[in-house]
Motif scaffolding. Sequence first.
Motif, PDB file in Angstrom:
ATOM      1  N   THR A 140      69.282  33.101  72.214  1.00  0.00           N
ATOM      2  CA  THR A 140      69.859  33.084  73.841  1.00  0.00           C
ATOM      3  C   THR A 140      69.024  33.573  74.504  1.00  0.00           C
ATOM      4  O   THR A 140      68.867  34.983  74.352  1.00  0.00           O
ATOM      5  CB  THR A 140      71.256  33.258  73.727  1.00  0.00           C
ATOM      6  N   GLN A 186      61.334  24.607  81.004  1.00  0.00           N
ATOM      7  CA  GLN A 186      62.659  25.079  80.338  1.00  0.00           C
ATOM      8  C   GLN A 186      63.553  23.981  79.733  1.00  0.00           C
ATOM      9  O   GLN A 186      64.161  24.053  78.579  1.00  0.00           O
ATOM     10  CB  GLN A 186      63.562  25.721  81.713  1.00  0.00           C
ATOM     11  N   ARG A 187      63.231  22.716  80.136  1.00  0.00           N
ATOM     12  CA  ARG A 187      64.032  21.534  79.751  1.00  0.00           C
ATOM     13  C   ARG A 187      63.319  21.197  78.295  1.00  0.00           C
ATOM     14  O   ARG A 187      64.183  20.879  77.485  1.00  0.00           O
ATOM     15  CB  ARG A 187      63.995  20.212  80.561  1.00  0.00           C
ATOM     16  N   SER A 245      64.819  23.862  76.128  1.00  0.00           N
ATOM     17  CA  SER A 245      66.318  23.753  75.759  1.00  0.00           C
ATOM     18  C   SER A 245      66.471  22.703  74.806  1.00  0.00           C
ATOM     19  O   SER A 245      67.295  22.930  73.737  1.00  0.00           O
ATOM     20  CB  SER A 245      66.879  23.290  76.920  1.00  0.00           C
ATOM     21  N   LYS A 246      65.771  21.568  74.721  1.00  0.00           N
ATOM     22  CA  LYS A 246      65.633  20.521  73.639  1.00  0.00           C
ATOM     23  C   LYS A 246      65.397  20.979  72.343  1.00  0.00           C
ATOM     24  O   LYS A 246      65.906  20.678  71.204  1.00  0.00           O
ATOM     25  CB  LYS A 246      64.729  19.607  74.005  1.00  0.00           C
ATOM     26  N   LYS A 254      68.914  28.621  74.147  1.00  0.00           N
ATOM     27  CA  LYS A 254      69.850  28.482  75.276  1.00  0.00           C
ATOM     28  C   LYS A 254      69.676  29.571  76.334  1.00  0.00           C
ATOM     29  O   LYS A 254      68.995  30.483  75.828  1.00  0.00           O
ATOM     30  CB  LYS A 254      71.292  29.096  74.669  1.00  0.00           C
TER      31      LYS A 254
END
Length: 462
Positions: free
Chosen positions: A196, A217-218, A221-222, A226
Amino acid sequence: MAEFDLIVIGGGPGGYVCAIRAAQLGLKTACVEGRETLGGTCLNVGCIPSKALLNATHLLHETHENFEKMGLMGAKPTVDWERMLRYKDDVIAGNTKGIEFLFKKNKVTWLKGWGSIPEAGKVKVGDEVHSAKAIVIATGSEASVLPGITVDEEAIVTSTGALALREIPKSMVVIGAGVIGLEMGSVYARLGTQVTVVEYLDAITPGMDAEVAKGFQRILSKQGLKFVLGAAVQVVERTKSGAKVAWKLRKNDAAGEIEADVVLVATGRKPYTAGLGLEALGVELLPRGQIKVDGHWQTNVPGVYAIGDAIPGPMLAHKAEDEGMAVAAVIAGRHGHVNYGVIPGVVYTTPEVATVGATEEQLKEAGRAYKVGKFSFMGNGRAKAVFQTEGFVKLLADKETDRILGCHIIGPGAGDLIHEICVAMEFGASAEDIALTCHAHPTFSEAVREAALACGDGAIHA
Ligand code: NAI
Protein backbone atom coordinates in the motif's frame (compact mmCIF):
# COMPACT_ATOMS: atom_id res chain seq x y z
CA MET A 1 50.54 14.48 3.77
CA ALA A 2 50.40 14.57 0.00
CA GLU A 3 49.85 17.32 -2.52
CA PHE A 4 47.25 17.04 -5.25
CA ASP A 5 45.86 19.24 -7.99
CA LEU A 6 42.37 18.05 -7.07
CA ILE A 7 40.80 16.20 -4.18
CA VAL A 8 37.24 15.01 -4.69
CA ILE A 9 35.30 14.25 -1.51
CA GLY A 10 32.85 11.42 -2.16
CA GLY A 11 33.23 8.35 -4.38
CA GLY A 12 29.70 8.13 -5.79
CA PRO A 13 28.75 8.63 -9.45
CA GLY A 14 29.43 12.37 -9.22
CA GLY A 15 32.72 12.07 -7.35
CA TYR A 16 34.32 9.05 -9.01
CA VAL A 17 33.48 10.24 -12.51
CA CYS A 18 34.90 13.68 -11.68
CA ALA A 19 38.10 12.09 -10.34
CA ILE A 20 38.59 9.86 -13.39
CA ARG A 21 37.97 12.69 -15.84
CA ALA A 22 40.31 15.04 -13.92
CA ALA A 23 43.06 12.41 -14.00
CA GLN A 24 42.47 11.91 -17.73
CA LEU A 25 42.91 15.65 -18.19
CA GLY A 26 46.29 15.47 -16.50
CA LEU A 27 45.47 16.55 -12.94
CA LYS A 28 47.04 14.74 -10.00
CA THR A 29 43.82 13.58 -8.40
CA ALA A 30 42.64 11.89 -5.21
CA CYS A 31 39.17 10.80 -4.19
CA VAL A 32 38.14 10.52 -0.54
CA GLU A 33 35.63 7.78 0.27
CA GLY A 34 34.81 6.41 3.72
CA ARG A 35 32.72 3.40 2.70
CA GLU A 36 34.42 0.04 2.30
CA THR A 37 33.73 0.23 -1.42
CA LEU A 38 33.55 2.96 -4.04
CA GLY A 39 30.36 3.87 -5.90
CA GLY A 40 28.42 5.76 -3.24
CA THR A 41 24.72 5.33 -2.59
CA CYS A 42 24.00 4.52 -6.23
CA LEU A 43 26.17 1.44 -6.50
CA ASN A 44 26.07 0.23 -2.91
CA VAL A 45 22.52 0.86 -1.72
CA GLY A 46 20.61 2.53 -4.54
CA CYS A 47 20.37 2.36 -8.32
CA ILE A 48 22.36 -0.81 -8.93
CA PRO A 49 21.06 -3.17 -6.20
CA SER A 50 17.48 -2.07 -6.85
CA LYS A 51 17.92 -2.87 -10.56
CA ALA A 52 19.16 -6.36 -9.66
CA LEU A 53 16.04 -7.00 -7.57
CA LEU A 54 13.80 -5.43 -10.21
CA ASN A 55 15.34 -7.74 -12.81
CA ALA A 56 14.96 -10.91 -10.73
CA THR A 57 11.38 -10.16 -9.73
CA HIS A 58 10.44 -9.10 -13.26
CA LEU A 59 11.63 -12.47 -14.57
CA LEU A 60 9.71 -14.21 -11.79
CA HIS A 61 6.61 -12.33 -12.82
CA GLU A 62 7.16 -13.27 -16.47
CA THR A 63 7.43 -16.97 -15.66
CA HIS A 64 4.14 -16.84 -13.78
CA GLU A 65 2.23 -14.57 -16.15
CA ASN A 66 3.48 -15.20 -19.66
CA PHE A 67 5.48 -18.40 -19.94
CA GLU A 68 2.54 -20.73 -20.51
CA LYS A 69 1.11 -18.35 -23.09
CA MET A 70 4.31 -18.91 -25.07
CA GLY A 71 4.17 -22.67 -24.68
CA LEU A 72 6.79 -22.75 -21.97
CA MET A 73 5.28 -25.29 -19.60
CA GLY A 74 6.51 -26.75 -16.35
CA ALA A 75 7.12 -25.88 -12.74
CA LYS A 76 6.98 -22.23 -11.86
CA PRO A 77 10.02 -21.02 -9.93
CA THR A 78 9.81 -20.26 -6.24
CA VAL A 79 11.93 -17.65 -4.53
CA ASP A 80 15.07 -18.36 -2.55
CA TRP A 81 15.28 -14.92 -0.94
CA GLU A 82 18.74 -15.40 0.52
CA ARG A 83 20.06 -16.36 -2.87
CA MET A 84 18.34 -13.45 -4.55
CA LEU A 85 20.00 -11.10 -2.07
CA ARG A 86 23.34 -12.79 -2.76
CA TYR A 87 22.85 -12.20 -6.48
CA LYS A 88 22.17 -8.54 -5.69
CA ASP A 89 25.31 -8.34 -3.53
CA ASP A 90 27.41 -9.96 -6.27
CA VAL A 91 26.16 -7.37 -8.74
CA ILE A 92 27.15 -4.60 -6.29
CA ALA A 93 30.59 -6.13 -5.75
CA GLY A 94 31.23 -6.46 -9.49
CA ASN A 95 30.41 -2.80 -10.03
CA THR A 96 32.29 -1.35 -7.06
CA LYS A 97 35.40 -3.38 -7.85
CA GLY A 98 35.13 -2.09 -11.41
CA ILE A 99 35.52 1.47 -10.16
CA GLU A 100 38.50 0.51 -8.03
CA PHE A 101 40.05 -0.90 -11.21
CA LEU A 102 39.28 2.32 -13.11
CA PHE A 103 40.93 4.35 -10.35
CA LYS A 104 44.08 2.27 -10.66
CA LYS A 105 44.01 2.46 -14.43
CA ASN A 106 43.66 6.25 -14.38
CA LYS A 107 46.04 6.75 -11.43
CA VAL A 108 43.44 8.24 -9.11
CA THR A 109 44.50 7.88 -5.45
CA TRP A 110 41.73 6.56 -3.19
CA LEU A 111 42.09 8.23 0.21
CA LYS A 112 40.15 5.84 2.45
CA GLY A 113 38.23 7.54 5.23
CA TRP A 114 35.82 10.42 5.78
CA GLY A 115 37.05 13.79 4.61
CA SER A 116 36.63 17.30 5.97
CA ILE A 117 37.91 20.69 4.83
CA PRO A 118 39.74 22.44 7.68
CA GLU A 119 40.63 25.34 5.36
CA ALA A 120 40.52 26.10 1.63
CA GLY A 121 43.19 24.04 -0.10
CA LYS A 122 43.30 21.37 2.63
CA VAL A 123 41.43 18.09 3.10
CA LYS A 124 41.67 16.11 6.31
CA VAL A 125 41.19 12.33 6.12
CA GLY A 126 41.64 10.56 9.45
CA ASP A 127 44.75 12.10 11.03
CA GLU A 128 46.29 13.19 7.75
CA VAL A 129 45.90 16.56 6.10
CA HIS A 130 46.44 16.69 2.34
CA SER A 131 46.69 19.77 0.22
CA ALA A 132 44.90 20.40 -3.06
CA LYS A 133 44.69 23.29 -5.48
CA ALA A 134 41.00 22.50 -5.93
CA ILE A 135 38.44 20.56 -3.89
CA VAL A 136 35.17 19.13 -5.20
CA ILE A 137 32.46 18.23 -2.70
CA ALA A 138 30.47 15.27 -4.06
CA THR A 139 29.04 13.91 -0.84
CA GLY A 140 25.57 13.10 -2.16
CA SER A 141 22.41 12.79 -0.13
CA GLU A 142 20.68 10.83 2.62
CA ALA A 143 17.05 9.81 3.16
CA SER A 144 14.89 12.64 4.38
CA VAL A 145 12.69 11.10 7.06
CA LEU A 146 9.55 12.78 8.37
CA PRO A 147 9.96 14.26 11.85
CA GLY A 148 8.86 11.92 14.63
CA ILE A 149 9.63 8.74 12.66
CA THR A 150 12.38 6.49 13.98
CA VAL A 151 13.96 4.38 11.27
CA ASP A 152 15.37 1.08 12.57
CA GLU A 153 16.05 -0.42 9.11
CA GLU A 154 14.10 -3.53 10.18
CA ALA A 155 10.39 -2.74 10.46
CA ILE A 156 10.64 0.95 9.59
CA VAL A 157 13.11 1.24 6.74
CA THR A 158 14.56 3.59 4.17
CA SER A 159 15.55 2.32 0.74
CA THR A 160 18.77 0.97 2.32
CA GLY A 161 16.87 -1.36 4.64
CA ALA A 162 14.35 -2.22 1.93
CA LEU A 163 17.18 -3.67 -0.16
CA ALA A 164 18.24 -6.07 2.59
CA LEU A 165 15.11 -7.24 4.45
CA ARG A 166 15.69 -10.48 6.32
CA GLU A 167 12.58 -12.03 4.79
CA ILE A 168 9.97 -11.15 2.22
CA PRO A 169 7.27 -9.26 4.14
CA LYS A 170 3.62 -10.28 3.80
CA SER A 171 2.63 -6.66 3.84
CA MET A 172 4.37 -3.33 3.29
CA VAL A 173 3.33 0.30 3.52
CA VAL A 174 5.32 2.67 1.36
CA ILE A 175 5.20 6.32 2.38
CA GLY A 176 5.77 8.44 -0.72
CA ALA A 177 4.81 7.60 -4.31
CA GLY A 178 8.09 8.84 -5.76
CA VAL A 179 10.69 6.84 -7.63
CA ILE A 180 12.05 4.88 -4.66
CA GLY A 181 8.58 4.03 -3.34
CA LEU A 182 7.33 2.75 -6.69
CA GLU A 183 10.46 0.82 -7.67
CA MET A 184 10.77 -0.93 -4.30
CA GLY A 185 6.99 -1.29 -4.05
CA SER A 186 7.06 -3.08 -7.43
CA VAL A 187 9.82 -5.43 -6.30
CA TYR A 188 7.88 -6.58 -3.26
CA ALA A 189 4.48 -6.65 -4.99
CA ARG A 190 5.99 -9.11 -7.49
CA LEU A 191 7.27 -11.19 -4.59
CA GLY A 192 3.74 -11.49 -3.23
CA THR A 193 3.79 -8.70 -0.64
CA GLN A 194 0.59 -6.67 -0.17
CA VAL A 195 1.87 -3.19 -0.94
CA THR A 196 0.00 0.00 0.00
CA VAL A 197 1.48 3.32 -1.08
CA VAL A 198 0.47 6.38 0.96
CA GLU A 199 1.15 9.67 -0.82
CA TYR A 200 0.70 13.24 0.39
CA LEU A 201 -0.19 14.70 -3.02
CA ASP A 202 -3.19 13.76 -5.17
CA ALA A 203 -1.11 12.03 -7.83
CA ILE A 204 1.86 9.70 -7.92
CA THR A 205 5.34 10.76 -9.17
CA PRO A 206 4.93 14.51 -8.62
CA GLY A 207 6.37 16.63 -11.39
CA MET A 208 5.77 13.98 -14.02
CA ASP A 209 3.47 14.72 -16.98
CA ALA A 210 -0.01 14.27 -15.45
CA GLU A 211 -1.34 12.01 -18.21
CA VAL A 212 1.67 9.74 -17.85
CA ALA A 213 1.42 9.69 -14.05
CA LYS A 214 -2.24 8.72 -14.33
CA GLY A 215 -1.54 5.93 -16.80
CA PHE A 216 1.33 4.75 -14.64
CA GLN A 217 -0.87 4.58 -11.56
CA ARG A 218 -3.47 2.56 -13.46
CA ILE A 219 -0.84 0.06 -14.58
CA LEU A 220 0.66 -0.28 -11.09
CA SER A 221 -2.80 -0.73 -9.59
CA LYS A 222 -3.42 -3.61 -12.01
CA GLN A 223 -0.17 -5.12 -10.74
CA GLY A 224 -1.62 -5.15 -7.23
CA LEU A 225 -0.22 -1.97 -5.65
CA LYS A 226 -2.82 -0.08 -3.62
CA PHE A 227 -2.74 3.70 -3.38
CA VAL A 228 -3.96 6.12 -0.73
CA LEU A 229 -3.49 9.58 -2.26
CA GLY A 230 -3.83 13.01 -0.68
CA ALA A 231 -2.96 11.56 2.71
CA ALA A 232 -0.78 13.35 5.26
CA VAL A 233 0.99 10.78 7.38
CA GLN A 234 0.69 11.64 11.07
CA VAL A 235 2.28 8.77 12.94
CA VAL A 236 4.49 5.79 12.18
CA GLU A 237 5.16 3.51 15.09
CA ARG A 238 6.41 0.03 15.74
CA THR A 239 3.97 -2.68 16.72
CA LYS A 240 4.60 -6.23 17.91
CA SER A 241 4.63 -7.67 14.40
CA GLY A 242 5.74 -4.69 12.36
CA ALA A 243 4.73 -1.07 12.19
CA LYS A 244 1.62 1.07 11.91
CA VAL A 245 1.04 4.13 9.75
CA ALA A 246 -1.74 6.62 10.53
CA TRP A 247 -2.77 9.45 8.21
CA LYS A 248 -5.40 12.09 7.62
CA LEU A 249 -6.86 12.71 4.18
CA ARG A 250 -6.06 16.28 3.25
CA LYS A 251 -9.47 16.98 1.63
CA ASN A 252 -11.71 16.11 4.59
CA ASP A 253 -9.47 15.20 7.52
CA ALA A 254 -10.78 11.59 7.45
CA ALA A 255 -8.42 9.42 9.46
CA GLY A 256 -7.01 6.14 8.23
CA GLU A 257 -4.42 3.68 9.42
CA ILE A 258 -2.83 0.45 8.35
CA GLU A 259 -0.47 -2.01 9.96
CA ALA A 260 2.15 -3.89 7.99
CA ASP A 261 5.22 -6.04 8.49
CA VAL A 262 7.41 -3.31 7.04
CA VAL A 263 7.04 0.42 6.45
CA LEU A 264 9.27 1.97 3.80
CA VAL A 265 9.82 5.70 4.23
CA ALA A 266 10.48 7.10 0.73
CA THR A 267 9.67 10.77 1.15
CA GLY A 268 12.67 12.21 -0.63
CA ARG A 269 16.33 12.79 0.07
CA LYS A 270 18.37 15.71 1.40
CA PRO A 271 21.97 16.79 0.82
CA TYR A 272 24.52 15.02 2.97
CA THR A 273 27.15 17.53 4.06
CA ALA A 274 27.53 16.73 7.77
CA GLY A 275 31.07 16.61 9.11
CA LEU A 276 32.69 18.47 6.20
CA GLY A 277 33.25 21.60 8.27
CA LEU A 278 31.36 23.79 5.80
CA GLU A 279 30.12 26.21 8.43
CA ALA A 280 33.59 26.99 9.77
CA LEU A 281 34.85 27.25 6.20
CA GLY A 282 32.10 29.76 5.43
CA VAL A 283 30.55 27.83 2.54
CA GLU A 284 27.14 29.28 1.77
CA LEU A 285 24.17 26.90 1.92
CA LEU A 286 20.68 27.38 0.49
CA PRO A 287 17.61 27.18 2.78
CA ARG A 288 17.10 23.46 1.98
CA GLY A 289 20.65 22.58 2.90
CA GLN A 290 22.08 22.42 -0.61
CA ILE A 291 25.46 24.00 -1.30
CA LYS A 292 25.18 27.19 -3.34
CA VAL A 293 27.36 27.17 -6.45
CA ASP A 294 27.92 29.48 -9.41
CA GLY A 295 27.76 28.58 -13.11
CA HIS A 296 31.11 26.79 -12.78
CA TRP A 297 30.04 24.72 -9.75
CA GLN A 298 32.27 26.84 -7.51
CA THR A 299 31.05 27.72 -4.02
CA ASN A 300 31.53 31.17 -2.51
CA VAL A 301 34.91 29.89 -1.22
CA PRO A 302 37.41 30.05 -4.10
CA GLY A 303 38.82 26.66 -5.05
CA VAL A 304 35.99 24.74 -3.37
CA TYR A 305 33.46 23.29 -5.79
CA ALA A 306 30.34 21.13 -5.32
CA ILE A 307 28.29 18.83 -7.57
CA GLY A 308 25.54 16.19 -7.54
CA ASP A 309 22.88 15.70 -4.89
CA ALA A 310 24.66 18.19 -2.59
CA ILE A 311 23.69 21.07 -4.91
CA PRO A 312 20.29 22.04 -6.41
CA GLY A 313 18.71 20.09 -9.28
CA PRO A 314 17.33 16.60 -9.77
CA MET A 315 18.92 14.06 -7.43
CA LEU A 316 19.99 11.69 -10.19
CA ALA A 317 23.23 9.79 -10.62
CA HIS A 318 23.58 10.82 -14.27
CA LYS A 319 23.10 14.50 -13.46
CA ALA A 320 25.90 14.16 -10.89
CA GLU A 321 28.11 12.36 -13.44
CA ASP A 322 27.62 15.12 -16.00
CA GLU A 323 28.48 17.75 -13.41
CA GLY A 324 31.50 15.69 -12.36
CA MET A 325 32.89 15.64 -15.90
CA ALA A 326 32.08 19.31 -16.44
CA VAL A 327 33.66 20.57 -13.21
CA ALA A 328 36.78 18.46 -13.89
CA ALA A 329 37.05 20.22 -17.25
CA VAL A 330 36.63 23.63 -15.61
CA ILE A 331 39.32 22.88 -13.02
CA ALA A 332 41.64 21.67 -15.80
CA GLY A 333 41.18 25.03 -17.49
CA ARG A 334 38.74 23.88 -20.13
CA HIS A 335 35.09 24.56 -20.77
CA GLY A 336 32.54 22.53 -18.79
CA HIS A 337 28.91 22.29 -19.81
CA VAL A 338 25.73 20.61 -18.54
CA ASN A 339 22.43 21.12 -20.37
CA TYR A 340 19.97 21.07 -17.48
CA GLY A 341 17.09 21.23 -19.96
CA VAL A 342 17.87 17.75 -21.27
CA ILE A 343 18.28 15.47 -18.27
CA PRO A 344 16.24 12.29 -18.63
CA GLY A 345 14.44 10.69 -15.71
CA VAL A 346 13.63 6.98 -15.63
CA VAL A 347 11.56 4.80 -13.32
CA TYR A 348 12.69 1.19 -13.70
CA THR A 349 9.39 -0.53 -13.09
CA THR A 350 7.76 -2.79 -15.67
CA PRO A 351 6.80 -1.11 -17.86
CA GLU A 352 9.48 1.55 -17.49
CA VAL A 353 8.64 5.22 -17.42
CA ALA A 354 11.00 7.75 -18.96
CA THR A 355 10.75 11.47 -19.41
CA VAL A 356 12.80 14.35 -20.73
CA GLY A 357 12.10 18.05 -21.22
CA ALA A 358 8.87 19.87 -20.54
CA THR A 359 5.62 18.28 -19.39
CA GLU A 360 2.33 19.31 -20.95
CA GLU A 361 1.43 21.11 -17.70
CA GLN A 362 4.65 23.14 -17.83
CA LEU A 363 3.99 24.17 -21.43
CA LYS A 364 0.43 25.22 -20.56
CA GLU A 365 1.65 27.21 -17.61
CA ALA A 366 4.25 28.94 -19.77
CA GLY A 367 1.49 29.80 -22.27
CA ARG A 368 3.42 28.05 -25.03
CA ALA A 369 1.68 26.91 -28.23
CA TYR A 370 2.44 23.21 -28.60
CA LYS A 371 1.24 20.05 -30.27
CA VAL A 372 1.05 16.52 -28.92
CA GLY A 373 1.90 13.35 -30.82
CA LYS A 374 0.85 10.18 -29.04
CA PHE A 375 1.25 6.55 -29.92
CA SER A 376 0.18 3.50 -27.95
CA PHE A 377 2.38 0.42 -27.69
CA MET A 378 -0.79 -1.52 -28.64
CA GLY A 379 0.09 -0.57 -32.22
CA ASN A 380 3.69 -1.75 -31.96
CA GLY A 381 4.29 -5.23 -33.36
CA ARG A 382 7.34 -5.97 -31.25
CA ALA A 383 5.52 -4.98 -28.03
CA LYS A 384 2.67 -7.33 -29.00
CA ALA A 385 5.09 -10.19 -29.52
CA VAL A 386 6.46 -9.87 -25.99
CA PHE A 387 3.21 -9.07 -24.14
CA GLN A 388 4.28 -5.53 -23.33
CA THR A 389 1.62 -3.44 -25.01
CA GLU A 390 0.80 -1.30 -22.01
CA GLY A 391 1.79 2.35 -22.24
CA PHE A 392 2.44 4.99 -24.87
CA VAL A 393 4.85 7.56 -26.21
CA LYS A 394 3.86 11.20 -25.85
CA LEU A 395 5.91 13.71 -27.80
CA LEU A 396 5.48 17.45 -27.29
CA ALA A 397 6.62 19.84 -30.00
CA ASP A 398 6.35 23.56 -30.63
CA LYS A 399 3.21 24.29 -32.63
CA GLU A 400 4.93 26.72 -35.00
CA THR A 401 8.47 25.44 -35.38
CA ASP A 402 7.86 21.71 -34.69
CA ARG A 403 10.91 21.75 -32.39
CA ILE A 404 10.75 18.97 -29.78
CA LEU A 405 10.05 20.31 -26.30
CA GLY A 406 9.59 17.14 -24.28
CA CYS A 407 8.90 13.42 -24.41
CA HIS A 408 7.22 11.10 -21.93
CA ILE A 409 7.12 7.35 -22.38
CA ILE A 410 5.56 4.47 -20.49
CA GLY A 411 6.40 1.19 -22.08
CA PRO A 412 8.96 -1.51 -22.79
CA GLY A 413 12.51 -0.21 -22.81
CA ALA A 414 11.34 3.37 -22.19
CA GLY A 415 14.57 4.13 -20.31
CA ASP A 416 16.57 3.41 -23.45
CA LEU A 417 14.10 4.80 -25.98
CA ILE A 418 14.15 8.24 -24.36
CA HIS A 419 17.74 8.85 -25.44
CA GLU A 420 16.80 9.18 -29.08
CA ILE A 421 14.80 12.21 -28.01
CA CYS A 422 17.57 13.47 -25.70
CA VAL A 423 19.98 13.54 -28.65
CA ALA A 424 17.31 15.11 -30.84
CA MET A 425 16.72 17.84 -28.26
CA GLU A 426 20.47 18.49 -27.91
CA PHE A 427 20.54 19.10 -31.66
CA GLY A 428 17.39 21.25 -31.59
CA ALA A 429 15.61 18.70 -33.80
CA SER A 430 11.98 18.85 -34.87
CA ALA A 431 9.39 16.09 -34.57
CA GLU A 432 9.63 15.80 -38.35
CA ASP A 433 13.35 15.00 -38.07
CA ILE A 434 12.42 11.95 -35.98
CA ALA A 435 9.54 11.08 -38.30
CA LEU A 436 11.84 11.16 -41.33
CA THR A 437 14.47 8.96 -39.69
CA CYS A 438 14.23 5.31 -40.70
CA HIS A 439 13.61 3.16 -37.60
CA ALA A 440 14.27 -0.57 -37.75
CA HIS A 441 11.30 -2.91 -37.74
CA PRO A 442 10.27 -4.50 -35.49
CA THR A 443 11.57 -2.41 -32.59
CA PHE A 444 10.00 -0.58 -29.68
CA SER A 445 11.62 2.58 -31.04
CA GLU A 446 9.10 2.59 -33.90
CA ALA A 447 6.60 3.82 -31.30
CA VAL A 448 8.74 6.94 -30.84
CA ARG A 449 8.73 7.54 -34.57
CA GLU A 450 4.97 7.01 -34.73
CA ALA A 451 4.50 9.62 -31.99
CA ALA A 452 6.62 11.97 -34.09
CA LEU A 453 4.49 11.14 -37.15
CA ALA A 454 1.43 11.91 -35.03
CA CYS A 455 2.81 15.45 -34.59
CA GLY A 456 2.59 15.84 -38.37
CA ASP A 457 0.40 14.05 -40.91
CA GLY A 458 -0.51 11.24 -38.53
CA ALA A 459 0.74 7.92 -37.22
CA ILE A 460 0.44 4.89 -39.49
CA HIS A 461 -0.45 2.15 -37.02
CA ALA A 462 -2.88 4.09 -34.80
P1 NAI B 1 10.79 11.59 -4.46
O1 NAI B 1 11.02 13.03 -4.24
O2 NAI B 1 10.88 11.01 -5.84
O3 NAI B 1 9.35 11.19 -3.91
C1 NAI B 1 8.95 11.41 -2.59
C2 NAI B 1 7.45 11.32 -2.50
O4 NAI B 1 7.07 11.37 -1.14
C3 NAI B 1 6.75 12.47 -3.19
O5 NAI B 1 5.75 11.94 -4.01
C4 NAI B 1 6.18 13.28 -2.03
O6 NAI B 1 5.00 13.97 -2.37
C5 NAI B 1 5.94 12.18 -1.01
N1 NAI B 1 5.85 12.65 0.36
C6 NAI B 1 6.64 13.56 0.98
N2 NAI B 1 6.24 13.70 2.26
C7 NAI B 1 5.19 12.86 2.46
C8 NAI B 1 4.34 12.55 3.57
N3 NAI B 1 4.50 13.15 4.73
N4 NAI B 1 3.40 11.62 3.43
C9 NAI B 1 3.22 10.99 2.24
N5 NAI B 1 3.97 11.25 1.17
C10 NAI B 1 4.95 12.17 1.26
O7 NAI B 1 11.78 10.85 -3.46
P2 NAI B 1 12.25 9.35 -3.31
O8 NAI B 1 11.35 8.41 -4.04
O9 NAI B 1 12.44 9.15 -1.86
O10 NAI B 1 13.63 9.34 -4.04
C11 NAI B 1 14.70 10.20 -3.57
C12 NAI B 1 15.54 10.66 -4.71
O11 NAI B 1 16.24 9.59 -5.29
C13 NAI B 1 14.73 11.32 -5.78
O12 NAI B 1 15.31 12.55 -6.12
C14 NAI B 1 14.80 10.35 -6.93
O13 NAI B 1 14.81 11.03 -8.17
C15 NAI B 1 16.09 9.61 -6.68
N6 NAI B 1 15.94 8.26 -7.19
C16 NAI B 1 16.01 8.06 -8.53
C17 NAI B 1 15.83 6.82 -9.05
C18 NAI B 1 15.85 6.67 -10.53
O14 NAI B 1 16.32 7.55 -11.22
N7 NAI B 1 15.34 5.56 -11.07
C19 NAI B 1 15.59 5.65 -8.22
C20 NAI B 1 15.46 5.97 -6.83
C21 NAI B 1 15.67 7.24 -6.36
